[in-house]
Write an enzyme that holds these catalytic residues in place. Structure first.
Site: not given
Length: 215
Positions: A9, A70
């Site tokens: 990701s 993230k």
């Protein structure tokens, strides 16, 4: 605290097989700063507040309490929206420029060539992102406008079409400040070998990634 990257990701910034150090005290103290600490702190005791553009490890209670990594793109009070694949912060689109085509192998062993863009956030932080689908055609390329609540933050993966992040309220959504673990700071090891095959690690080292600072 050491942390390993289990998914794609955050490509191209972080790759599967990267091992990094997370600074758990740069943002102060909370329940998740100390392993197995009792849940007695309702908020964080700040030393410095996270900045837009920081790569952050946080606990996601919507995924069995797993730790995610993230990029922070929204602070309390910010309005975040995706329009045609472009991140908008407080109604203004961020600057996005195509750099080149990025060659990678995904978690399933498929060889991919994806467009790589340089994204410039409002505070001047620059970082690369990947787009597997043409602009506007990804499943999260067009979203509602999210207003980040007080005491919460909004996170997105750099691999925009392959990331479960704050754009998906049912899976991640807004992250409370007390769930932030720390800032990812330096890569100390990286290998393309499987994590469960340590005997192959020395033969699959990514030497160019060793001891790199994370931006």
């Amino acid at each position: 605290q050491p942390f390993s990257i289990p998914s794609g990701s955050m490509y191209p910034t972080l790759m599967v097989g990267d091992f990094l150090f997370v600074n758990k005290f740069v943002y102060g103290y909370c329940n998740h700063t100390f392993p197995f600490a009792p849940n007695i702190m309702n908020n964080r005791i700040w030393s410095s507040e996270p900045k837009v553009g920081d790569v952050v490890v946080f606990n996601n209670p919507k995924d069995e309490g797993k730790d995610y990594i993230k990029r922070l793109v929204g602070k309390p009070g910010d309005r975040i929206q995706m329009k045609q694949g472009i991140l908008h912060i407080n109604g203004t689109p961020v600057k996005l420029e195509k750099i080149d085509d990025y060659h990678m192998v995904d978690e399933r062993g498929n060889f991919l060539v994806l467009p790589r863009y340089m994204e410039t956030l409002p505070n001047g932080v620059k970082h690369p992102i990947l787009k597997a689908h043409p602009m506007g055609e990804g499943r999260l390329d067009n979203t509602e406008e999210f207003t980040v609540p007080s005491g919460h933050y909004f996170f997105m993966g750099d691999n925009r079409d392959n990331s479960s992040d704050s754009r998906v309220p049912s899976m991640v959504g807004f992250i409370h400040e007390k769930l932030i673990i720390g800032r990812a700071e330096i890569l100390f090891f990286s290998t393309s070998a499987k994590w469960y095959q340590p005997w192959n690690w020395p033969f699959a080292l990514r030497y160019s990634r060793l001891l790199n600072f994370i931006r």
